[in-house]
Write a protein that holds these residues in place. Structure first.
Motif, PDB file in Angstrom:
ATOM      1  N   TYR A  24      57.099  16.967  60.796  1.00 39.23           N
ATOM      2  CA  TYR A  24      58.071  16.338  59.906  1.00 39.23           C
ATOM      3  C   TYR A  24      57.504  16.289  58.497  1.00 39.23           C
ATOM      4  O   TYR A  24      56.290  16.215  58.310  1.00 39.23           O
ATOM      5  CB  TYR A  24      58.377  14.896  60.349  1.00 39.23           C
ATOM      6  CG  TYR A  24      59.207  14.799  61.604  1.00 39.23           C
ATOM      7  CD1 TYR A  24      58.620  14.962  62.859  1.00 39.23           C
ATOM      8  CD2 TYR A  24      60.571  14.551  61.546  1.00 39.23           C
ATOM      9  CE1 TYR A  24      59.376  14.892  64.015  1.00 39.23           C
ATOM     10  CE2 TYR A  24      61.348  14.466  62.698  1.00 39.23           C
ATOM     11  CZ  TYR A  24      60.734  14.642  63.921  1.00 39.23           C
ATOM     12  OH  TYR A  24      61.498  14.560  65.076  1.00 39.23           O
ATOM     13  N   GLN A  75      57.858  14.130  54.768  1.00 37.02           N
ATOM     14  CA  GLN A  75      58.342  12.894  54.161  1.00 37.02           C
ATOM     15  C   GLN A  75      58.053  12.934  52.668  1.00 37.02           C
ATOM     16  O   GLN A  75      56.888  12.934  52.261  1.00 37.02           O
ATOM     17  CB  GLN A  75      57.687  11.663  54.784  1.00 37.02           C
ATOM     18  CG  GLN A  75      58.262  10.344  54.258  1.00 37.02           C
ATOM     19  CD  GLN A  75      57.638   9.132  54.933  1.00 37.02           C
ATOM     20  OE1 GLN A  75      56.452   9.122  55.242  1.00 37.02           O
ATOM     21  NE2 GLN A  75      58.446   8.105  55.175  1.00 37.02           N
ATOM     22  N   GLY A  87      58.610   7.730  49.522  1.00 39.09           N
ATOM     23  CA  GLY A  87      59.599   6.663  49.615  1.00 39.09           C
ATOM     24  C   GLY A  87      60.872   7.022  50.336  1.00 39.09           C
ATOM     25  O   GLY A  87      61.866   6.302  50.225  1.00 39.09           O
ATOM     26  N   ARG A  88      60.853   8.100  51.093  1.00 37.89           N
ATOM     27  CA  ARG A  88      62.068   8.544  51.790  1.00 37.89           C
ATOM     28  C   ARG A  88      61.834   8.593  53.300  1.00 37.89           C
ATOM     29  O   ARG A  88      60.740   8.307  53.790  1.00 37.89           O
ATOM     30  CB  ARG A  88      62.473   9.937  51.298  1.00 37.89           C
ATOM     31  CG  ARG A  88      62.580  10.081  49.815  1.00 37.89           C
ATOM     32  CD  ARG A  88      63.766   9.333  49.245  1.00 37.89           C
ATOM     33  NE  ARG A  88      65.031   9.871  49.719  1.00 37.89           N
ATOM     34  CZ  ARG A  88      66.215   9.512  49.231  1.00 37.89           C
ATOM     35  NH1 ARG A  88      66.283   8.602  48.280  1.00 37.89           N
ATOM     36  NH2 ARG A  88      67.332  10.036  49.694  1.00 37.89           N
ATOM     37  N   GLY A  89      62.906   8.968  54.019  1.00 37.91           N
ATOM     38  CA  GLY A  89      62.780   9.137  55.460  1.00 37.91           C
ATOM     39  C   GLY A  89      62.105  10.450  55.811  1.00 37.91           C
ATOM     40  O   GLY A  89      61.746  11.241  54.943  1.00 37.91           O
ATOM     41  N   LEU A  90      61.939  10.680  57.094  1.00 37.18           N
ATOM     42  CA  LEU A  90      61.295  11.891  57.570  1.00 37.18           C
ATOM     43  C   LEU A  90      62.332  12.964  57.868  1.00 37.18           C
ATOM     44  O   LEU A  90      63.424  12.664  58.355  1.00 37.18           O
ATOM     45  CB  LEU A  90      60.477  11.604  58.832  1.00 37.18           C
ATOM     46  CG  LEU A  90      59.158  10.872  58.632  1.00 37.18           C
ATOM     47  CD1 LEU A  90      59.372   9.382  58.552  1.00 37.18           C
ATOM     48  CD2 LEU A  90      58.193  11.206  59.754  1.00 37.18           C
TER      49      LEU A  90
END
Lengths: 114, 112
Positions: B35, B37, B40-43
């Motif tokens: 993954y 990232q 400061g964000r999602g995966l």
């Protein structure tokens, strides 16, 4: 586009004041997960729902609760947030064949405790 | 406990160079996933490799899996500034009932 949406993106709460984070999905996935991620650390699984079946991780504090009223929505409740609960909270989903596919994550909610 | 370690913890390269990061794990896996990232964000799911596979490609990404050494590597070829992110491997172990266990990640910085 099908997606996972987390609200709010940023949440500030007072020490000890209950807070709820929300997650919704348009993927119709049956499994929903909540992860906690502290700065520069691995995401840590708190719990997940397989349909309506709730599965808590053994080391998830009792302070953390979750609700899934329907397939689309899942909530994370922190009953009495402490300073140590400040983190990014990530919601993710996966389909029935979860052994074969990846997760879809939301953008996360960053929780600050003051 | 976390499943395995990632190496290196941080990587700084210039645009056009290749970036390689490694992931080790401890118990038998059903599959291993990578993954990305952004800060400061999602995966974002990049690629999944099953335990009976040895190599997979997706665009500029190449993932290998060596089950005898319990390790995997992610190669990003011809890196771009937009590849700057943290990269996580996540293991779906055979006893985890579909739950992913993440490593601590490799922070990659690509400078123009």
């Amino acid at each position: 586009d099908a997606m996972v949406i987390q609200n709010p993106r940023y949440q500030v709460t007072q020490f000890g004041k209950p807070v709820t984070l929300s997650c919704s999905q348009t993927l119709n996935h049956n499994v929903m997960y909540w992860y906690q991620q502290k700065s520069s650390q691995a995401p840590k699984l708190l719990f997940h729902y397989y349909d309506k079946d709730f599965n808590n991780e053994a080391d998830t504090p009792d302070n953390f609760q979750s609700r899934r009223p329907n397939t689309s929505f899942c909530f994370l409740d922190i009953r009495s947030p402490g300073l140590g609960d400040a983190a990014m909270y990530l919601c993710a989903t996966s389909g029935y064949d979860r052994m074969r596919g990846g997760y879809t994550f939301g953008s996360g909610t960053r929780l600050t405790v003051v | 406990s976390q499943q395995g370690e990632e190496d290196p913890q941080a990587l700084s390269i210039q645009e056009g160079e290749n970036a390689t990061m490694n992931c080790s794990y401890k118990t038998s896996i059903n599959n291993l996933q990578w993954y990305r990232q952004n800060s400061g964000r999602g995966l974002v799911h990049l690629i999944l490799i099953r335990s009976n596979e040895r190599e997979k490609h997706s665009g500029r990404l190449r993932v290998t899996l060596d089950t005898s050494k319990k390790s995997s590597s992610l190669l990003i070829t011809a890196s771009r500034a937009a590849d700057t992110a943290s990269y996580f491997c996540a293991k779906m172990t055979t006893d985890s009932w579909g739950k992913l266990q993440f490593g601590a990640g490799t922070q990659v910085v690509v400078t123009p």
